[in-house]
Write a protein that holds these residues in place. Structure first.
Motif, PDB file in Angstrom:
ATOM      1  N   HIS A 130       0.823  -1.212   0.000  1.00  0.00           N
ATOM      2  CA  HIS A 130       0.000   0.000   0.000  1.00  0.00           C
ATOM      3  C   HIS A 130       0.858   1.264   0.000  1.00  0.00           C
ATOM      4  O   HIS A 130       1.862   1.344   0.715  1.00  0.00           O
ATOM      5  CB  HIS A 130      -0.932   0.009   1.219  1.00  0.00           C
ATOM      6  CG  HIS A 130      -1.898  -1.128   1.241  1.00  0.00           C
ATOM      7  ND1 HIS A 130      -1.754  -2.225   2.082  1.00  0.00           N
ATOM      8  CD2 HIS A 130      -3.020  -1.370   0.508  1.00  0.00           C
ATOM      9  CE1 HIS A 130      -2.740  -3.068   1.873  1.00  0.00           C
ATOM     10  NE2 HIS A 130      -3.521  -2.582   0.926  1.00  0.00           N
ATOM     11  N   LEU A 131       0.408   2.222  -0.782  1.00  0.00           N
ATOM     12  CA  LEU A 131       1.023   3.537  -0.860  1.00  0.00           C
ATOM     13  C   LEU A 131      -0.049   4.572  -0.530  1.00  0.00           C
ATOM     14  O   LEU A 131      -1.056   4.674  -1.238  1.00  0.00           O
ATOM     15  CB  LEU A 131       1.580   3.793  -2.266  1.00  0.00           C
ATOM     16  CG  LEU A 131       2.076   5.203  -2.572  1.00  0.00           C
ATOM     17  CD1 LEU A 131       3.319   5.533  -1.756  1.00  0.00           C
ATOM     18  CD2 LEU A 131       2.363   5.363  -4.073  1.00  0.00           C
ATOM     19  N   ALA A 132       0.138   5.320   0.536  1.00  0.00           N
ATOM     20  CA  ALA A 132      -0.885   6.280   0.974  1.00  0.00           C
ATOM     21  C   ALA A 132      -0.662   7.645   0.339  1.00  0.00           C
ATOM     22  O   ALA A 132       0.473   8.123   0.242  1.00  0.00           O
ATOM     23  CB  ALA A 132      -0.866   6.414   2.492  1.00  0.00           C
ATOM     24  N   ILE A 133      -1.759   8.257  -0.090  1.00  0.00           N
ATOM     25  CA  ILE A 133      -1.736   9.644  -0.551  1.00  0.00           C
ATOM     26  C   ILE A 133      -3.014  10.317  -0.050  1.00  0.00           C
ATOM     27  O   ILE A 133      -3.973   9.651   0.339  1.00  0.00           O
ATOM     28  CB  ILE A 133      -1.654   9.774  -2.099  1.00  0.00           C
ATOM     29  CG1 ILE A 133      -2.969   9.308  -2.750  1.00  0.00           C
ATOM     30  CG2 ILE A 133      -0.475   9.000  -2.667  1.00  0.00           C
ATOM     31  CD1 ILE A 133      -3.057   9.634  -4.240  1.00  0.00           C
ATOM     32  N   ALA A 134      -3.014  11.635  -0.054  1.00  0.00           N
ATOM     33  CA  ALA A 134      -4.242  12.371   0.281  1.00  0.00           C
ATOM     34  C   ALA A 134      -5.134  12.436  -0.954  1.00  0.00           C
ATOM     35  O   ALA A 134      -4.659  12.311  -2.085  1.00  0.00           O
ATOM     36  CB  ALA A 134      -3.890  13.770   0.755  1.00  0.00           C
ATOM     37  N   ASN A 135      -6.415  12.624  -0.737  1.00  0.00           N
ATOM     38  CA  ASN A 135      -7.382  12.744  -1.837  1.00  0.00           C
ATOM     39  C   ASN A 135      -6.968  13.881  -2.773  1.00  0.00           C
ATOM     40  O   ASN A 135      -6.999  15.045  -2.376  1.00  0.00           O
ATOM     41  CB  ASN A 135      -8.771  13.011  -1.252  1.00  0.00           C
ATOM     42  CG  ASN A 135      -9.837  13.168  -2.320  1.00  0.00           C
ATOM     43  OD1 ASN A 135      -9.560  13.158  -3.515  1.00  0.00           O
ATOM     44  ND2 ASN A 135     -11.071  13.318  -1.889  1.00  0.00           N
ATOM     45  N   PRO A 136      -6.579  13.574  -3.999  1.00  0.00           N
ATOM     46  CA  PRO A 136      -6.096  14.625  -4.905  1.00  0.00           C
ATOM     47  C   PRO A 136      -7.160  15.641  -5.316  1.00  0.00           C
ATOM     48  O   PRO A 136      -6.826  16.728  -5.778  1.00  0.00           O
ATOM     49  CB  PRO A 136      -5.587  13.843  -6.115  1.00  0.00           C
ATOM     50  CG  PRO A 136      -6.325  12.546  -6.066  1.00  0.00           C
ATOM     51  CD  PRO A 136      -6.534  12.242  -4.609  1.00  0.00           C
ATOM     52  N   LYS A 137      -8.435  15.300  -5.108  1.00  0.00           N
ATOM     53  CA  LYS A 137      -9.504  16.230  -5.464  1.00  0.00           C
ATOM     54  C   LYS A 137      -9.758  17.267  -4.371  1.00  0.00           C
ATOM     55  O   LYS A 137     -10.356  18.307  -4.629  1.00  0.00           O
ATOM     56  CB  LYS A 137     -10.795  15.460  -5.763  1.00  0.00           C
ATOM     57  CG  LYS A 137     -10.708  14.570  -6.985  1.00  0.00           C
ATOM     58  CD  LYS A 137     -12.022  13.855  -7.247  1.00  0.00           C
ATOM     59  CE  LYS A 137     -11.932  12.977  -8.493  1.00  0.00           C
ATOM     60  NZ  LYS A 137     -13.205  12.249  -8.766  1.00  0.00           N
TER      61      LYS A 137
END
Length: 251
Positions: A130-137
């Protein structure tokens, strides 16, 4: 000997004189990536001015929706420059109050020492679930993360491994809790006084994503609030600037 009530009045006057006016309160919406520096700045601001700062932390896109729906915020510190510019164009803010308070940096981070290498090659190796990112929208740091993956040609290869947090704080928590082995976070979340505070990280080169210029402005609800104006001026001052830089931002 002065009467007691006179001495009391003089003491109050001296106290007010030190802060310039009666203490007030300012309601502030703060981008999640700026949580740690804002908490540090708030302590100094309250001590130096006598005003009280009440902050809420979250995703810039969500704050925009709340402001449009009448939320009581008086000052907004966004994680980008486009959202404040939009609010300004929509006459939701005090004219001329918008300014860039920080320029953010993106980092790939893991709480495990040595897991993330200095060049970010761990992304290409793909040996993680898993690679976590914040919601790009909703979160500019999430958008920056997608830009990095696109520039590196890894968007399709890693699509099935991405987990999204509502904001950058939740993305960080996914990694910190072990639900994701690594993730794109704000450098300020893992950096203090010139070094990574825990684990291992790759400070993503600025040329892999669009500059994260973070703008602030006074909203209409703060138009006549002296504490709101005082906060904006304080953010432009040297004491706040030193704290902002300490967390890895540039000015």
């Amino acid at each position: 000997m002065k009467p007691i009530f006179l001495r009391f009045s003089l003491a109050i006057a001296a106290c007010l004189g030190a802060h310039g006016a009666l203490a007030g309160e300012v309601q502030v919406a703060v981008a999640a990536n700026f949580t740690a520096p804002m908490q540090a700045i708030a302590k100094d601001f309250e001590q130096d001015t006598g005003h009280r700062l009440v902050a809420a932390y979250g995703a810039t896109g969500q704050f925009y929706a709340q402001i449009k729906n009448g939320a009581p915020f008086e000052v907004f510190l966004a994680a980008d420059d486009s959202t404040p510019a939009k609010l300004e164009a929509e006459h939701e803010s005090v004219p001329g109050s918008r300014f860039t308070y920080a320029i953010g940096s993106l980092a790939l981070w893991s709480p495990k020492a040595g897991y993330v290498d200095a060049e970010g090659e761990v992304l290409k190796q793909g040996g993680f679930q898993h690679l976590a990112i914040a919601n790009p929208k909703a979160a500019p740091y999430g958008l920056a993360a997608t830009q990095v993956l696109d520039r590196l040609g890894l968007t399709q290869a890693l699509a099935g491994k991405i987990v999204e947090g509502q904001n950058i704080s939740q993305a960080y928590q996914f990694v910190a809790s072990g639900n994701a082995e690594l993730g794109f976070v704000a450098l300020s979340q893992v950096y203090k006084d010139g070094k990574v505070s825990s684990g291992s990280a790759w400070r993503v080169p600025d040329n892999l994503y669009q500059p994260i210029r973070q703008d602030a402005l006074i909203l209409n609800k703060g138009k006549d609030n002296a504490a709101a104006k005082a906060l904006v001026e304080y953010l432009k001052g040297p004491k706040a600037a030193a704290l902002i830089r300490a967390y890895g931002y540039t000015l």
